[in-house]
Design a protein around this motif. Structure first.
Motif, PDB file in Angstrom:
ATOM      1  N   ALA A 171       7.204 146.244  51.877  1.00 29.80           N
ATOM      2  CA  ALA A 171       6.850 146.171  50.455  1.00 29.80           C
ATOM      3  C   ALA A 171       7.440 144.930  49.797  1.00 29.80           C
ATOM      4  CB  ALA A 171       7.330 147.435  49.741  1.00 29.80           C
ATOM      5  N   VAL A 172       8.680 144.596  50.137  1.00 28.07           N
ATOM      6  CA  VAL A 172       9.317 143.403  49.567  1.00 28.07           C
ATOM      7  C   VAL A 172       8.571 142.144  49.992  1.00 28.07           C
ATOM      8  CG1 VAL A 172      11.370 141.947  49.699  1.00 28.07           C
ATOM      9  CG2 VAL A 172      11.615 144.385  49.256  1.00 28.07           C
ATOM     10  N   LEU A 173       8.219 142.032  51.267  1.00 29.72           N
ATOM     11  CA  LEU A 173       7.492 140.854  51.744  1.00 29.72           C
ATOM     12  C   LEU A 173       6.127 140.736  51.058  1.00 29.72           C
ATOM     13  CD1 LEU A 173       8.302 140.941  55.572  1.00 29.72           C
ATOM     14  CD2 LEU A 173       9.132 139.303  53.878  1.00 29.72           C
ATOM     15  N   ALA A 174       5.490 141.878  50.809  1.00 27.47           N
ATOM     16  CA  ALA A 174       4.200 141.844  50.119  1.00 27.47           C
ATOM     17  C   ALA A 174       4.352 141.323  48.694  1.00 27.47           C
ATOM     18  CB  ALA A 174       3.582 143.245  50.110  1.00 27.47           C
ATOM     19  N   GLY A 217      10.892 146.921  40.885  1.00 30.97           N
ATOM     20  CA  GLY A 217      11.462 148.204  41.259  1.00 30.97           C
ATOM     21  C   GLY A 217      12.531 148.145  42.333  1.00 30.97           C
ATOM     22  N   PHE A 218      12.759 146.976  42.926  1.00 27.85           N
ATOM     23  CA  PHE A 218      13.802 146.823  43.944  1.00 27.85           C
ATOM     24  C   PHE A 218      15.101 146.421  43.242  1.00 27.85           C
ATOM     25  CE2 PHE A 218       9.677 145.653  45.817  1.00 27.85           C
ATOM     26  CZ  PHE A 218       9.584 146.644  46.796  1.00 27.85           C
ATOM     27  N   SER A 266      13.161 150.436  55.203  1.00 26.40           N
ATOM     28  CA  SER A 266      11.928 151.039  54.686  1.00 26.40           C
ATOM     29  C   SER A 266      11.263 150.191  53.605  1.00 26.40           C
ATOM     30  CB  SER A 266      12.225 152.431  54.131  1.00 26.40           C
ATOM     31  OG  SER A 266      13.195 152.358  53.091  1.00 26.40           O
ATOM     32  N   ASP A 267      12.040 149.290  52.961  1.00 27.94           N
ATOM     33  CA  ASP A 267      11.491 148.471  51.880  1.00 27.94           C
ATOM     34  C   ASP A 267      11.001 147.104  52.355  1.00 27.94           C
ATOM     35  OD1 ASP A 267      11.867 150.359  49.937  1.00 27.94           O
ATOM     36  OD2 ASP A 267      13.839 149.618  49.320  1.00 27.94           O
TER      37      ASP A 267
END
Length: 316
Positions: A124-127, A51-52, A120-121
């Motif tokens: 989530a990106v690191l996860a 989704g990124f 803000s991402d």
């Protein structure tokens, strides 16, 4: 002198087991740069699928902390032998035929320059990065056995304090940089590409004998501009197309033109990170030279040096 602020994804101390050490048809050792850029490109595609969609990986830096080549040299042996894998026995209880594969175990840190990442991402990106590295993802054909926690770091390129803070985290280790300039200098002196490559790799042995009959041996490598050239190694940095674009039977992607290619090998240098003063010195990115049928991994500062070169393949 300060420069633009760059966003880096740091993947520290990735332990890779059984990576492909056959970096080209005639060199063995640290995996080819195409393997590392391919791994980060695969990671980008996974994140885009998550989704990124605006996230892109611009360039990749590679830091080697350890490289254990799986070879053995017995007492009295002149050359080393590849340590093979223990393949299962066939139905008759005999060893099945297999092709020897050069392997190595690695501990590397990857630096990936990002574009399109918002504050803000980040979490989530690191996860998702951690999730993918813990999954079935491979690097240089090897299995990922472990890694330290990935993190995001913003660096002002050219700012001494920022670069120093980054390079301290990369120690102890060696960053891989391109040294095509050595090839160019040797070929300007009349050598062909293979002689230029070997001239910087050959170790010359010489001995002296004193009046008492004692013999002293000395090992010497070629110097560059009257200085040691550094820890110079042959590296594979891309491919040269040797056929026209077209279709091949059973090709993997039927919608993409296919061509046969050969590996491009040049010289590289392993450098201690504290000798780095700009990110451009260590970051690699893809480059295509259609008129010469070249598909390369190269560095920005090298591209700037050779911008006026008509045929880049002369220097490989």
């Amino acid at each position: 002198m300060s420069g633009e602020i760059k966003t880096l994804l740091i993947l520290p101390h990735i332990k890779v087991h059984n990576a492909n050490a056959l970096s080209s048809p005639f060199t063995i050792g640290f995996p080819a740069m195409t393997a590392w850029l391919g791994a980060t490109h695969a990671l980008q595609r996974k994140l885009n699928h998550d989704g990124f969609t605006d996230l892109s990986f611009i360039a990749t830096g590679v830091v080697s902390h350890q490289c254990a080549l799986q070879t053995h040299k017995g007492v009295g042996d002149y050359v080393s032998s590849i340590i093979g894998t223990g393949n299962p026995l066939d139905k008759n209880g005999s060893r099945s035929a297999f092709i020897e594969e050069a392997r190595c175990h690695l501990d590397v840190t990857l630096l990936v320059e990002l574009n399109g990442l918002t504050k803000s991402d980040e979490v989530a990106v690191l996860a998702r990065v951690t999730h993918h590295l813990q999954g079935h993802m491979k690097m240089a054909s090897g299995d990922i056995k472990g890694f330290h926690e990935p993190y995001i770091q913003r660096v002002e390129d050219g700012e001494a304090s920022d670069i120093a803070m980054l390079t301290r985290k990369l120690m102890p280790g060696y960053v891989l940089v391109e040294r095509r300039d050595l090839m160019i200098a040797a070929m300007d002196d009349g050598q062909d590409a293979m002689d230029a490559l070997l001239d910087y790799l050959v170790i010359h042995q010489s001995c002296t004998k004193d009046d008492e009959g004692n013999v002293t041996w000395q090992a010497k490598r070629k110097t560059y501009q009257d200085k040691p050239a550094g820890w110079i190694v042959p590296i594979a940095t891309g491919f040269h197309g040797i056929t026209e674009l077209g279709e091949a039977k059973n090709q993997r992607d039927p919608e993409t033109p296919h061509r046969f290619a050969e590996s491009m090998v040049t010289l590289g240098e392993f450098k201690m990170p504290y000798r780095i003063h700009s990110l451009n010195e260590i970051m690699w990115h893809y480059a295509v030279v259609p008129e010469s049928n070249l598909y390369l991994c190269q560095q920005t500062h090298t591209q700037q040096k050779l911008a006026s070169t008509d045929d880049w393949s002369d220097f490989y």
